[in-house]
Design an enzyme around this catalytic site. Structure first.
Site, short mmCIF file in Angstrom:
data_model
loop_
_atom_site.label_atom_id
_atom_site.label_comp_id
_atom_site.label_asym_id
_atom_site.label_seq_id
_atom_site.Cartn_x
_atom_site.Cartn_y
_atom_site.Cartn_z
N GLU A 70 107.56 -21.78 15.59
CA GLU A 70 107.69 -23.05 14.82
C GLU A 70 108.74 -22.92 13.72
O GLU A 70 108.60 -23.45 12.63
CB GLU A 70 106.34 -23.45 14.21
C1 LIG Z 1 104.08 -16.68 21.50
C2 LIG Z 1 105.29 -17.55 21.39
C3 LIG Z 1 105.21 -18.89 21.67
C4 LIG Z 1 106.34 -19.70 21.62
N1 LIG Z 1 106.25 -21.01 22.00
C5 LIG Z 1 107.39 -21.74 22.13
C6 LIG Z 1 107.36 -23.05 22.72
O1 LIG Z 1 106.30 -23.56 23.08
N2 LIG Z 1 108.52 -23.71 22.87
C7 LIG Z 1 109.72 -23.19 22.48
O2 LIG Z 1 110.74 -23.85 22.66
N3 LIG Z 1 109.78 -21.96 21.93
C8 LIG Z 1 108.65 -21.22 21.75
N4 LIG Z 1 108.70 -19.96 21.21
C9 LIG Z 1 109.99 -19.42 20.79
C10 LIG Z 1 110.11 -19.26 19.30
O3 LIG Z 1 110.11 -20.51 18.66
C11 LIG Z 1 111.37 -18.44 19.04
O4 LIG Z 1 111.07 -17.14 19.49
C12 LIG Z 1 111.78 -18.44 17.61
O5 LIG Z 1 112.37 -19.67 17.31
C13 LIG Z 1 112.77 -17.33 17.28
O6 LIG Z 1 113.78 -17.20 18.23
P1 LIG Z 1 114.13 -15.75 18.82
O7 LIG Z 1 112.87 -15.11 19.25
O8 LIG Z 1 115.21 -15.91 19.82
O9 LIG Z 1 114.67 -14.94 17.58
P2 LIG Z 1 116.16 -14.92 16.98
O10 LIG Z 1 116.65 -16.29 16.74
O11 LIG Z 1 117.01 -14.01 17.80
O12 LIG Z 1 115.87 -14.23 15.55
C14 LIG Z 1 115.53 -12.84 15.43
C15 LIG Z 1 115.35 -12.55 13.93
O13 LIG Z 1 116.56 -12.86 13.23
C16 LIG Z 1 116.32 -13.84 12.23
N5 LIG Z 1 117.48 -14.74 12.17
C17 LIG Z 1 118.05 -15.45 13.16
N6 LIG Z 1 119.08 -16.17 12.70
C18 LIG Z 1 119.17 -15.90 11.37
C19 LIG Z 1 120.01 -16.36 10.32
N7 LIG Z 1 120.98 -17.24 10.55
N8 LIG Z 1 119.79 -15.90 9.08
C20 LIG Z 1 118.79 -15.00 8.82
N9 LIG Z 1 117.96 -14.55 9.77
C21 LIG Z 1 118.14 -15.00 11.03
C22 LIG Z 1 115.05 -14.58 12.65
O14 LIG Z 1 114.40 -15.12 11.55
C23 LIG Z 1 114.27 -13.42 13.29
O15 LIG Z 1 113.61 -12.69 12.29
C24 LIG Z 1 107.58 -19.14 21.22
C25 LIG Z 1 107.65 -17.78 20.91
C26 LIG Z 1 106.54 -16.98 21.00
C27 LIG Z 1 106.67 -15.52 20.70
#
Ligand SMILES: Cc1cc2nc3c(=O)[nH]c(=O)nc-3n(C[C@H](O)[C@H](O)[C@H](O)COP(=O)(O)OP(=O)(O)OC[C@H]3O[C@@H](n4cnc5c(N)ncnc54)[C@H](O)[C@@H]3O)c2cc1C
Length: 620
Positions: free
Chosen positions: A425
């Site tokens: 979220e």
């Molecule tokens: C159990 C689960 C359920 C989920 N359900 C859904 C769903 O129903 N629908 C859906 O669409 N998605 C869903 N997601 C996806 C989730 O919303 C994303 O995993 C989340 O938005 C983070 O993206 P990422 O994992 O690619 O991390 P990344 O974007 O790669 O980020 C990795 C880390 O880097 C940090 N970071 C990234 N960019 C920056 C920046 N510019 N500045 C500082 N820090 C940064 C982030 O905060 C994080 O700590 C789900 C994920 C999980 C694990």
């Protein structure tokens, strides 16, 4: 501005769009809620009293109605839901899902005319407290309605609502929200899934893969975000995101196997693939090219409920942990007699009280007519509650000692379950940037003229500012009207109110200095932005508890003295944290170690390793 700067600027600008354009049909709320967003004005050093005081009041009729819903749901969760089994088997049993459907929990916020319960945000928050008792169920239901079908409620046409909502409300159809992709997580605007208009202009052909989709293996209706070609205002063709309602039955929709997750193991999370899926043009959700706005509005409107959901779980946890602490003996005394154990209970109660207060204040803001932009407030609730959950569950587990660490007891599950809250979220890093940038942008718009005059060297403005800073440095008494003749905070909370007023005033001064110092390049200053967000989170939290505790005293609610204690402790701690954080915002203050911190991390990241020589190594 640099390319990266432009990136951040556009992120803030896109995020800043208000959700006012959408209309939602739901029960009229009989509370007397605040009518405008509150947090943005704090950036100007102002407290819009009317927006947060008095604490929103629920009518007796509405309370009765809420309790009618809550009773059977609570009974079901306490007597029938087997959370341990759900966690161990990684699945919510079919009969549990059926019961959830029969209780109406798949259509909590779906308007009654489409077969749902039509709950207001306040009622939804209240039910969330109970549903939060099982994290896998809470996530499944939230993915279905807080994000999966929410787009149809917020942006759907009459036909789309009539076609989809009834079967989603009954749970016959399950919904999922498909935004995240392998290369597009936090940077949601960079998705690659593509929808191409067919030659006869009757369908979009959808191709792409989504990952981490909650309910991805159960859903038959998906809200999918994809890039589409649109004609821009200058006549050129541009790629913009469009939202679609996609049925599994359209064909070409497949999903991967459920992810083997650390927590919320009973919720279904998997990849969802779309291969030449033909989506009728009537299934565009909102405007073609307006999908990013739809996605942000869905996410912004849903986050607040994390506050009450987590508070519900924490209240149960506090009871279980207190029971143990009062019976487990060490050194011939109950654990509850030791100061270090007692302190943990005060912390847990304080966090639960704060998140509950913020959740219901924000719910009432969202319920207010006119749909104000509460996206900062909802983000604050999400960040505070997710981090509060993690801290409190860890502290509770500590009270149980080794028993907390084994699967025979639920505490390790609570810890595993709560970790996700900081990630999905919107990650807490991204939300902190959002909170700070959105507020700074608001302040920047209002303060532009003054900042320009200061930069130009306008003598009058400079003299005025110097005078103001001199008075500030001598220590001024700040009175923003929370107490006194037209005050809104009860006298027993006057100290907390004065602390809030002082923090708000100096926060406003800091914001002006930051805008002057950094201008638009502030988007690159993440350590500064994090502090801005942290102060704001505390300010909103202080406001919520002062407002709630004042109401409790005024009404003579049972145990209001306890609430006053919690509010006073929180305000005092938050005040001192804020003073420290505000001092860190001054580049030259000894508390600001940013340059050193950056140096250390740069050296590590360059070598991609821990750098220090082993303590046993010798120079020769
Ligand atoms: C159990 C689960 C359920 C989920 N359900 C859904 C769903 O129903 N629908 C859906 O669409 N998605 C869903 N997601 C996806 C989730 O919303 C994303 O995993 C989340 O938005 C983070 O993206 P990422 O994992 O690619 O991390 P990344 O974007 O790669 O980020 C990795 C880390 O880097 C940090 N970071 C990234 N960019 C920056 C920046 N510019 N500045 C500082 N820090 C940064 C982030 O905060 C994080 O700590 C789900 C994920 C999980 C694990």
């Amino acid at each position: 501005m640099s390319g990266r700067g432009l990136f951040w600027g556009s992120v803030a600008a896109r995020f800043c769009r208000a959700p006012a354009a959408f209309t939602v049909s739901r029960r009229p709320l009989l509370t007397s809620p605040p009518s405008r967003a509150f947090a943005k004005e704090l950036f100007l050093g102002k407290i819009q009293k009317k927006e947060a005081f008095p604490f929103p009041e629920v009518s007796r009729d509405e309370l009765n109605e809420i309790n009618q819903f809550v009773g059977p749901v609570e009974k079901f969760f306490t007597e029938e839901v087997d959370s341990r089994k759900i966690d161990q088997e990684g699945k919510i049993p079919d009969e549990t899902l059926e019961k959830l459907k029969s209780l109406g929990l798949f259509g909590m916020q779906v308007p009654e005319e489409y077969g749902g319960l039509g709950l207001s945000n306040t009622m939804y928050a209240r039910l969330g407290e109970v549903i939060g008792l099982d994290a896998s169920i809470a996530v499944t239901l939230a993915a279905h309605q807080a994000i999966g079908l929410k787009g149809i409620i917020l942006a759907g046409s009459k036909e789309q609502k009539a076609r989809y909502l009834p079967r989603l409300a009954s749970g016959e159809h399950v919904a999922a929200f498909c935004l995240t992709e392998p290369a597009s997580g936090s940077d949601a605007a960079s998705i690659r899934t593509r929808a191409t208009l067919s030659a006869d202009k009757r369908h979009y052909v959808l191709n792409g893969s989504k990952v981490w989709i909650t309910n991805g293996g159960l859903a038959s209706v998906f809200t999918v975000f994809a890039k589409t070609e649109v004609v821009d205002s200058d006549g050129s063709m541009k790629d913009k995101i469009t939202a679609f309602i996609v049925e599994r039955d359209f064909g070409g929709v497949t999903n991967g196997k459920p992810e083997d997750k650390m927590g919320i193991r009973g919720s279904n999370t998997c990849e969802v693939h779309f291969e030449n899926t033909r989506v009728p043009v009537e299934n565009v959700l909102g405007e073609v090219g307006g999908g990013f706005k739809v996605a942000m509005n869905i996410l912004n409107s849903g986050r607040f409920s994390m506050g009450s959901t987590v508070a519900g779980m924490l209240k149960k946890l506090i009871g279980m942990t207190a029971e143990y602490a009062c019976t487990r003996k060490q050194f011939n005394r109950n654990l509850s007699e030791f100061g270090l154990i007692q302190e943990k209970f005060a912390l847990m109660a304080q966090k639960a009280y704060v998140m509950e207060s913020m959740a219901y204040l924000t719910a009432a803001m969202l319920d207010a007519p006119g749909f104000p932009d509460c996206s900062i407030e909802t983000a604050i609730v999400k960040v505070f509650s997710s981090e509060g959950a993690w801290t409190c569950v860890s502290e509770a587990l500590q009270v149980f000692g080794s028993s907390g660490y084994v699967r025979d007891h639920p505490y390790e599950r609570f810890l595993r379950d709560s970790r996700i809250l900081l990630i999905f979220e919107g990650t807490n890093e991204i939300l902190r940037m959002y909170i700070a940038l959105t507020g700074l942008q608001h302040a920047g718009r209002i303060l532009t003229a003054r900042v320009k005059e200061l930069k130009r060297g306008n003598v009058t403005t400079i003299m005025e500012t110097v005078g103001q800073r001199l008075r500030d440095s001598l220590g001024r008494t700040v009175d923003l009207g929370l107490t006194g003749k037209l005050g809104v905070v009860h006298p027993s909370l006057a100290d907390g109110a004065h602390k809030l007023e002082e923090n708000v005033y100096y926060f406003g001064r800091s914001v002006e200095s930051l805008l002057l110092r950094f201008g638009k390049t502030i988007v690159e200053e993440q350590l500064v932005l994090k502090r801005v967000a942290n102060v704001l989170i505390n300010l909103y939290a202080m406001t919520a508890v002062l407002s709630r505790a004042s109401r409790s005293i005024r009404l003579g609610l049972r145990d209001h003295d306890h609430e006053v204690l919690l509010a006073n402790i929180f305000c005092s701690e938050a005040y001192h944290q804020n003073l420290f954080t505000l001092s860190q915002l001054d580049k030259h203050s000894p508390e600001n170690l940013d340059e050193l911190v950056k140096k250390v991390s740069q050296q590590i990241l360059e070598k991609r390793a821990y750098i220090c020589t082993h303590p046993l190594d010798r120079a020769s």
